[in-house]
Every structure is written in C-alpha cells, then in structure tokens.
Design an enzyme around this catalytic site. Structure first.
Site, short mmCIF file in Angstrom:
data_model
loop_
_atom_site.label_atom_id
_atom_site.label_comp_id
_atom_site.label_asym_id
_atom_site.label_seq_id
_atom_site.Cartn_x
_atom_site.Cartn_y
_atom_site.Cartn_z
N TYR A 1 -1.33 -8.35 -11.37
CA TYR A 1 -0.08 -8.17 -9.43
C TYR A 1 0.44 -8.53 -10.33
O TYR A 1 2.08 -8.13 -10.54
CB TYR A 1 -0.76 -8.26 -8.70
CG TYR A 1 -1.92 -8.01 -7.67
CD1 TYR A 1 -2.11 -7.36 -6.08
CD2 TYR A 1 -3.56 -7.92 -9.04
CE1 TYR A 1 -3.05 -6.41 -6.16
CE2 TYR A 1 -4.49 -7.32 -8.03
CZ TYR A 1 -4.37 -6.38 -6.19
OH TYR A 1 -5.60 -5.49 -6.21
N GLU B 1 0.61 -0.87 -0.04
CA GLU B 1 0.09 -0.11 -0.23
C GLU B 1 1.14 1.54 0.02
O GLU B 1 0.88 2.20 -0.93
CB GLU B 1 -0.87 0.03 1.16
CG GLU B 1 -1.72 -1.33 1.13
CD GLU B 1 -2.64 -1.71 -0.17
OE1 GLU B 1 -3.12 -0.53 -0.78
OE2 GLU B 1 -3.28 -3.10 -0.35
#
Length: 641
Positions: free
Chosen positions: A422, A339
């Site tokens: 991803y 994040e």
C-alpha cells in the site's frame, strides 16, 4: 481493498459539508441493457504465472459465469447451478477449475449430457483442482458450455452468515461474502485467478423481506416467486477478476447520494451512513478529472455489519464498507476515496498475480491521496501521506531495510494489508510524480488505465510502460530508480518525503509531553489525523497514572472514532492498564475488522501471564462472530509462542 492490518488511518479531517444530490432518487437505479460481453486476454509470460490457481487458462479458460443460486438462511447454505462459458482450442479435452470445499453433485454439457469430473490434488487454502472433461464441443475457438450443480460447504470461508442478533436491527439474518484473495473458490466453481477475467450474471433467490445486492448491475425489479421468496437478477458485462464477484443479503434500505451514487445499509444505520458518505458523488467527479471516465455505470456502497473483516472491499458497482469507519464527522472517509480509486487501479487494470498486488493497492493508495487532495485540500492529503510514510518506516525498522518482503514485486506470494504494497507503492508513484512533474505523470497514468482497461497486468509491464511512455531521457531514468523501487527491497534514496510541516504542531506537542507531561490544549480541535499522530508517537512505556491522566484530559475512551479508540486500547493494553480491559472486551465483541482485532489480541498475547488469560477468555466468546479472515489471523497469534 482497504488495508486490513496497517495502523495508518484511512481518512482524517473534520468536514461537515453535504454533497449536492442533483438528480438523486430514493430508489436504486436498475438496468436491463446488456452489451456484448468482452473477453480479456490471458498473459503468458513467466511473471504472470499464478501459483495459487490450478487453472490452465492457456489450454481452456472460463470467459463467463452464470449463477442460479438459492439462499437458505436456516441451513446457512447456498447452492444451485453455475453455467460456465469456455474458450478452448479444438484439441483441448479438459478444463481445470478451482474448488475449496464445494459439494458438486453433477456436471453436464449444455444439452444435459453428463461430463466426467473429479477432485484433483491440493491442500490448504488453495483447495483442490477440479478437472472437467470438455472433450465435446464446437470447433476451435468457439465457446463451449458446462453446467455445474453444486452447493457451498456450510463453513465456506468466503461467506459469513450472521444471526439476527449479530445485526443492527436484530430482526433478520444477514449474509455477505469476501472473495479476495482466493476465497471465492469456496462458493463459486470457476478459475479463481486475478489474471483470468470473466463476465458474469446471477439470479439469486432469498426469503422475504430480505434484499440482495451484488457487485453487478441489478436487472429490473425483484421477481415475486409466490412462496415467500423473491428472485434478484444481476449482470456484470465487463470482465472482472473472479475475486470481485460479491453478494450481500439482509434487511437493507437504499438512499441516493447523486445521479449515479448511493448507499445501502440496515434501516437503523442508514441515516448515519448516508451522512458519512454524502461526499461520494463529488469524489467520483474528482477521480474522473484525474484519470478518466468512471466505466462501471453506478457507484453504490453497502455498510455491512461490524463482522466484515476489512475496512472496505472494492467490489464493482457495490463497494462493501465496515461500519467502524463511521465517526460522525467524515474524518475516516478517505476509506471511500480508496475503494472508489480501485475502480481504476485494481478493477479496471488488475494484478495478474498476487505477488504484484502493489499494482492494485499501491496505485490505489496514491490515487486515493489525490482524490482527498482534490476534495478536502492539500493539508489533509499531506497529513495522510505523512502517516503512510511513518508506517513504512515502522515496518522497515521492524523487519530490516533489506528484507526481501519489502520489495513491491514479491515473486508469486500475494501481499495484502502490508505497508509495502500500500504505502511504499504509493510513495513510489509520489516520487515519480515529483521527478517528472504532475502534469506529465498524470497524463502517463491516465493512458496506462486507458490502454490496459479490463485487462491483467504485471510489474514488468508497468515498468516497461513507464520506460516507453513516461521517461524522457537516460538521465531521468537514472534519477527515477524505477527497478530499485519495484524489484529491490527497502526504500530508495530518492523517495519524495512528506512535508515535515504537516504535523509540526503535533510533533512539538509530543516532544513537550515527553519532556514535561504537559497535555496539548489544542487536542480537541485537531483533525483526527493529528490526534492519531500524537497518540502513535507517545512513549511506549506509560504508567497507570499517566494513562489515566491522558484518558481524562483527552477523552480517549469516550471517542466516537474507532481508529482513535483502537490506538488508545492498544497503548493501554501494552502497558497493562487494567481499566481498559473491560473496554477492550466490549470493543472486540462488537467489531470484527481484522485491522483492529488481530493487533489487540497480539498485544494481549505478548503480555504473557497478564494478557494471555484475558485473550483466551475474550476469544472464547468472540471467535464464532468473526469472519474466517479475522479468525485465521487471531488463530495464528494465539498459536504462537
């Protein structure tokens, strides 16, 4: 956002060191300095056409949003006004917004004169267009302003209202939002597209003693309104995609980690949360050393109740995190690295359309791995990379190496939570780094962030920038296979595979177990990554006796690591292991993370006459506790044949 569906864990090693807290304070830092708002460009190429918005930003676009909203926990309602600044040409007479269930009572100009608006066409998750007349205003190029009075619908998909019983403290209710990908149009009337970046500010009133946090910089202390309520103010002076406007409110406390980092959580959760994320300041320093200045001021986090549907969400200055990553040993806090990395890839430079979501998630997953290497060492980073690679291989084996959906760029459809966006995205950059050399690659990626800061981007732009600023020769271009990586399905033959030695001991233990049933004596001392590698590679079919022996020898049902517990429950339910049913029911009742919930219900559903009654019974009890994102995933599973 951290992968919502993938089985690969976010972080892996056992580390107990505590980060230094130089300059830390016990209260969150506030700011009242508001620089001149920036305005980001709108991309006009066909590859930047967002088919998931009704907006026509080339005609009229929102540049700034000012919210003045009241939270009503009894009614589970949020409403007030949204004031929008608009950039439009002199001839523009209509602004088109996105709306999904918004209850709009009035639209006026800045002087309070009513403006004509109506609900346009549209169905499904994209909602409806909201055309507003802007035939009045200043000369061409000057901002126009409209004020929308509205309320979000009680079932707004972006918002989850939790009762006090659903919180850790069980005294006060809780609210949080989740906007990605196109859910913020259920509570904010604006142009909800990642390519239409906007600055914003907000004034939010809430009942005492609840605190409010947002993905903007808090302005001063809360204002006591004298009626049992307080008002909180926030500013985001840097243009962001609208999905990054986020809010949370509840009984939460703050603890500083470093001079610009800290964590919010419910009081009973805060000590464990702080211990888990205490390396964050060190991660920020490592990230800056790699790819340049952290440009958002503060990096704070909030640990939300377990109903939060994702591992994490990269909301600027206030990352939202699931409590399910707390393992007591920081083995899963690669999630924080992920994040944090989004502060560059995703927040600083954002995919203009969701079909290019790998530009957010793939680049971030690569960056995450580099932060992990810098802070925790190469062995941990290589183990994480090996798990990612295994995830790609698993998906390609399931859907086919030539399946169209395995290209990174997907022609307009948003691709979230996939091993392609991803992990294939990360291995693309890993391969480029291997061929060009780390030093040259890092310099290129850093200039990409610098030259496209606070702007949208497309896959074609990424490719062209590589060709112009990274590739040294025709021979190198051929070796890199850039277009194959980005626009073609499957995994190119030049992929930089992970070090086979990363899990050599574990893979040998798997082979020994398959041959003789021998339990690995070293299991308890393995890293979480090694334990997950072992469990994920056991035979698909296991007997009741074998499962019982595994649980007894390895303590699987007693683990405090939810990633490992999930793998155990998945394996046990796939083999109809009755002793695991009660534990699965307890797990599904306390956890709302889609990565765990949807696959476990899918396992039960796939087990036919044995599993479907169990799934139906559990879901009847748990459905209302899940966020709309998680519910939608499980609803699809239970509706399938």
């Amino acid at each position: 956002m951290r992968r919502p569906i993938s089985k690969v864990a976010s972080g892996l090693a056992l580390l107990l060191a505590t980060a230094a807290c130089t300059g830390a304070t016990s209260e969150p830092v506030v700011s009242t300095a508001i620089p001149e708002p920036m305005v980001s460009p709108i991309l006009t190429g066909p590859e930047a056409l967002d088919t998931l918005t009704y907006a026509q930003p080339q005609v009229a676009r929102v540049t700034h949003v000012a919210l003045d909203l009241e939270l009503d926990f009894d009614a589970k309602a949020i409403g007030g006004t949204a004031t929008l600044d608009i950039a439009a040409g002199e001839d523009a007479d209509e602004l088109v917004l996105d709306s999904n269930g918004l209850q709009i009572t009035a639209v006026t100009d800045a002087a309070g004169q009513p403006l004509y608006f109506h609900t346009g066409d549209g169905t499904g998750e994209t909602g409806k267009g909201l055309p507003v007349s802007i035939a009045i205003g200043k000369e061409a190029g000057s901002p126009r302003r409209i004020v929308i009075t509205y309320a979000a619908a009680p079932d707004a998909a972006a918002l989850q209202w939790l009762t006090r019983e659903q919180t850790a403290g069980k005294v006060h209710p809780f609210l949080f939002s989740q906007g990605q990908a196109i859910l913020n149009r259920t509570w904010i009337p604006t142009q909800d597209s990642p390519g239409i970046r906007q600055t914003w500010e907000a004034r939010i009133t809430a009942p005492k003693p609840l605190d409010v946090v947002m993905s903007g910089v808090v302005q001063g202390e809360p204002e006591d309104l004298g009626d049992g309520r307080r008002a909180f103010s926030f500013v985001m002076d840097k243009p962001v995609p609208p999905y990054l406007i986020a809010i949370a409110a509840g009984d939460i406390d703050f603890r500083a980690i470093g001079p610009r980092t800290g964590v919010w959580a419910e009081p009973s959760v805060l000590p464990r949360a702080y211990a888990e994320v205490a390396d964050t300041e060190e991660m920020v320093v490592a990230a800056e050393a790699l790819y340049g200045e952290y440009r958002w001021g503060r990096y704070d986090m909030i640990i939300l109740p377990p109903a939060f549907p994702y591992g994490g969400m990269e909301n600027p200055v206030m990352t939202f995190l699931t409590p399910t990553f707390i393992a007591g040993d920081r083995s899963n806090n690669g999630l924080v690295a992920h994040e944090l990395a989004h502060s560059w890839s995703g927040n600083l430079v954002t995919n203009a359309v969701w079909g290019d979501s790998w530009l957010n998630e793939g680049v971030t997953t690569y960056f995450e791995n580099r932060i992990v290497e810098a802070v925790y060492g190469k062995k941990r980073a290589e183990q994480e990379a090996a798990l990612m690679y295994a995830n790609i291989q698993e998906v390609l084996a399931e859907v086919g190496a030539d399946a169209p959906g395995t290209a990174l760029a997907t022609d307009g459809e948003y691709q979230l939570g996939s091993a392609i966006a991803y992990d294939k995205g990360a291995f693309f950059l890993r391969t480029v780094e291997r061929i060009t050399g780390r030093e040259r690659f890092d310099a290129w990626l850093r200039q990409w962030f610098d030259n496209h800061a606070f702007q949208p981007a497309t896959s074609e732009m990424f490719y062209e920038d590589m060709m112009a600023n990274l590739v040294a020769s025709d021979a190198e271009a051929e070796a890199l296979m850039l277009r194959d990586w980005i626009f073609a399905p499957g995994l190119p033959g030049n992929v930089a595979k992970p070090d086979p030695a990363a899990f050599a001991e574990v893979d040998a233990a798997v082979s020994e177990y398959k041959a003789s049933g021998h339990m690995p004596a070293a299991y308890a001392g393995w890293t979480a990554a090694e334990q997950m590698r072992f469990l994920d590679n056991l035979p698909a079919e296991l007997s009741t006796d074998q499962l019982s022996a595994l649980d007894q020898a390895l303590g699987l049902s007693q683990t405090g690591n939810n990633e490992i517990l999930f793998l155990w429950l998945e394996m046990a339910l796939e083999n109809r292991y009755e002793p695991a049913v009660a534990q699965a029911e307890e797990f599904l009742a306390r956890v709302g993370r889609a990565k765990f919930v949807r696959p476990l219900f899918a396992v039960l559903w796939n087990e036919g006459e044995w599993g479907r009654p169990i799934a139906t019974r559990i879901y009847a009890k748990t459905r209302d506790s899940y966020h709309a994102v998680t519910r939608a995933g499980v609803d699809r599973v239970l509706a399938s044949e």
